[in-house]
Design a protein around this motif. Structure first.
Motif, PDB file in Angstrom:
ATOM      1  N   LYS A 184     -22.019  79.318 -35.519  1.00  0.00           N
ATOM      2  CA  LYS A 184     -22.501  80.602 -34.991  1.00  0.00           C
ATOM      3  C   LYS A 184     -23.912  80.949 -35.459  1.00  0.00           C
ATOM      4  CE  LYS A 184     -20.036  84.332 -36.109  1.00  0.00           C
ATOM      5  NZ  LYS A 184     -18.815  85.181 -36.000  1.00  0.00           N
ATOM      6  N   THR A 236     -28.278  81.329 -30.347  1.00  0.00           N
ATOM      7  CA  THR A 236     -29.455  82.183 -30.189  1.00  0.00           C
ATOM      8  C   THR A 236     -29.156  83.497 -29.467  1.00  0.00           C
ATOM      9  OG1 THR A 236     -30.062  81.103 -28.118  1.00  0.00           O
ATOM     10  CG2 THR A 236     -31.019  80.196 -30.132  1.00  0.00           C
ATOM     11  N   ILE A 237     -29.929  84.504 -29.845  1.00  0.00           N
ATOM     12  CA  ILE A 237     -30.019  85.764 -29.108  1.00  0.00           C
ATOM     13  C   ILE A 237     -31.504  85.935 -28.809  1.00  0.00           C
ATOM     14  CG2 ILE A 237     -29.617  88.258 -29.129  1.00  0.00           C
ATOM     15  CD1 ILE A 237     -27.027  86.742 -29.549  1.00  0.00           C
ATOM     16  N   ILE A 252     -29.169  83.426 -34.512  1.00  0.00           N
ATOM     17  CA  ILE A 252     -28.584  84.618 -35.137  1.00  0.00           C
ATOM     18  C   ILE A 252     -28.966  84.700 -36.611  1.00  0.00           C
ATOM     19  CG2 ILE A 252     -26.346  85.548 -35.892  1.00  0.00           C
ATOM     20  CD1 ILE A 252     -25.215  84.693 -33.161  1.00  0.00           C
ATOM     21  N   HIS A 281     -32.504  86.052 -37.039  1.00  0.00           N
ATOM     22  CA  HIS A 281     -32.537  87.517 -36.850  1.00  0.00           C
ATOM     23  C   HIS A 281     -32.062  88.219 -38.126  1.00  0.00           C
ATOM     24  CE1 HIS A 281     -33.452  87.949 -32.568  1.00  0.00           C
ATOM     25  NE2 HIS A 281     -32.547  87.044 -32.259  1.00  0.00           N
ATOM     26  N   ALA A 291     -23.815  86.891 -39.234  1.00  0.00           N
ATOM     27  CA  ALA A 291     -23.325  87.178 -37.887  1.00  0.00           C
ATOM     28  C   ALA A 291     -23.618  88.610 -37.428  1.00  0.00           C
ATOM     29  CB  ALA A 291     -21.821  86.905 -37.825  1.00  0.00           C
ATOM     30  N   ARG A 292     -24.366  89.364 -38.249  1.00  0.00           N
ATOM     31  CA  ARG A 292     -24.769  90.733 -37.858  1.00  0.00           C
ATOM     32  C   ARG A 292     -26.297  90.736 -37.740  1.00  0.00           C
ATOM     33  NH1 ARG A 292     -20.275  94.273 -38.910  1.00  0.00           N
ATOM     34  NH2 ARG A 292     -18.722  93.181 -40.155  1.00  0.00           N
ATOM     35  N   PRO A 293     -26.824  90.188 -36.649  1.00  0.00           N
ATOM     36  CA  PRO A 293     -28.265  89.944 -36.565  1.00  0.00           C
ATOM     37  C   PRO A 293     -29.120  91.196 -36.471  1.00  0.00           C
ATOM     38  CG  PRO A 293     -27.197  89.439 -34.463  1.00  0.00           C
ATOM     39  CD  PRO A 293     -26.106  89.687 -35.462  1.00  0.00           C
ATOM     40  N   LYS A 343     -20.901  93.037 -35.627  1.00  0.00           N
ATOM     41  CA  LYS A 343     -20.795  91.594 -35.863  1.00  0.00           C
ATOM     42  C   LYS A 343     -20.594  90.855 -34.549  1.00  0.00           C
ATOM     43  CE  LYS A 343     -17.275  89.835 -38.275  1.00  0.00           C
ATOM     44  NZ  LYS A 343     -16.611  88.783 -37.477  1.00  0.00           N
ATOM     45  N   ILE A 344     -21.306  89.774 -34.406  1.00  0.00           N
ATOM     46  CA  ILE A 344     -21.103  88.918 -33.237  1.00  0.00           C
ATOM     47  C   ILE A 344     -19.926  87.999 -33.530  1.00  0.00           C
ATOM     48  CG2 ILE A 344     -22.101  87.097 -31.807  1.00  0.00           C
ATOM     49  CD1 ILE A 344     -24.712  88.560 -31.936  1.00  0.00           C
ATOM     50  N   ARG A 355     -21.935  88.502 -28.004  1.00  0.00           N
ATOM     51  CA  ARG A 355     -23.231  87.830 -27.807  1.00  0.00           C
ATOM     52  C   ARG A 355     -23.910  88.371 -26.551  1.00  0.00           C
ATOM     53  NH1 ARG A 355     -24.321  81.453 -26.449  1.00  0.00           N
ATOM     54  NH2 ARG A 355     -26.581  81.521 -26.703  1.00  0.00           N
ATOM     55  N   ALA A 374     -25.342  91.673 -27.301  1.00  0.00           N
ATOM     56  CA  ALA A 374     -26.576  91.557 -28.093  1.00  0.00           C
ATOM     57  C   ALA A 374     -27.764  91.217 -27.196  1.00  0.00           C
ATOM     58  CB  ALA A 374     -26.397  90.493 -29.182  1.00  0.00           C
TER      59      ALA A 374
END
Ligand code: CTP
Ligand code: MG
Length: 227
Positions: free
Chosen positions: A22, A26-27, A32, A35, A104-106, A208-209, A215, A218
């Protein structure tokens, strides 16, 4: 007192199901993990950043982090073990403040990190950001039948970054390790010691993602400029 951030990023992202860990998903074209690290650095209150990644991914993480002042190490079998490995790398640090933040919390706001650290500095040994629950909450049995409606007024959803006095978090992880215990967050290990955990207001952007829906959300937030 120096402030060290630990970003557990060693999960595989089973529920996201992207086919890669994870942290590397990408976002807006940016992993992630990147970020999340940039958000921590942007808080202006972090002196040092450690990131725990899956075995075999250290070089890949260093590549995407591209010269940022971050130490990358191999994580463990679960989140608790990943944070424990990062703490082991800090053995020579006598004291300080540690901020543990899920990679996982970008989009956790930099101001949230600053507020958490400020609250630790004010004398709280363990600090977590929280949000009230918007939905009605019910307890359900194995067959899917509702047992009871829970009073949500005293319930909170817990986020990261979580801030700790380094010595307290060390003690919490040492006790958990000797008991073979794990928790889904670090504050849970401090609670198990019987020590108080203080709360500060969380932020929706610190979500969180976990799934593909998260995703997608986001990506939309970035596109709309509202993350
Ligand atoms: N984490 C970690 N080491 C592990 C497992 C999780 O550092 N062995 C980290 C994840 O990388 C993530 C955070 O802990 O930043 C929260 O975990 P979660 O959202 O559950 O991520 P994953 O474990 O990767 O996802 P899943 O449970 O769906 O596989
Ligand atoms: Mg997980």
């Amino acid at each position: 007192m120096s402030v060290i951030a630990v970003a557990p990023a060693a999960g595989s992202g089973q529920r996201l199901g992207a086919g890669v860990p994870k942290a590397f998903v990408t976002i807006d074209g940016v992993p992630i993990l990147v970020h999340a690290v940039d958000g921590l650095i942007a808080s202006g209150v972090i002196d040092r950043v450690l990131v725990a990644v899956p075995a075999g991914q250290v070089e890949a993480a260093q590549t995407v982090l591209d010269g940022r002042p971050v130490e990358v190490l191999v994580g463990g079998a679960d989140r608790t073990a990943s944070v424990r490995r990062a703490l082991a790398a800090l053995d020579d640090v006598p004291d300080g403040i540690v901020v543990v933040h899920d990679a996982a919390r970008p989009f956790a706001p930099p101001g949230l990190t600053a507020a958490v650290v400020e609250t630790v500095r004010a004398g709280h040994g363990a600090v977590v950001p929280v949000l009230p629950l918007a939905d009605t909450v019910k307890q359900v049995d194995d067959l899917g039948t509702v047992q009871v409606t829970v009073d949500r007024s005293t319930l909170r959803a817990i986020q990261t970054p979580q801030g700790f006095d380094l010595a307290l978090l060390r003690r919490a992880h040492a006790v958990a390790a000797s008991a073979g215990a794990a928790a889904t967050d670090d504050a849970g290990l401090v609670e198990a010691l019987g020590e108080p955990v203080y709360t500060v207001p969380g932020h929706p952007s610190a979500f969180k993602i976990t799934t593909a829906w998260d995703r997608g959300l986001a990506e939309l937030l970035v596109a709309k400029g509202v993350r």
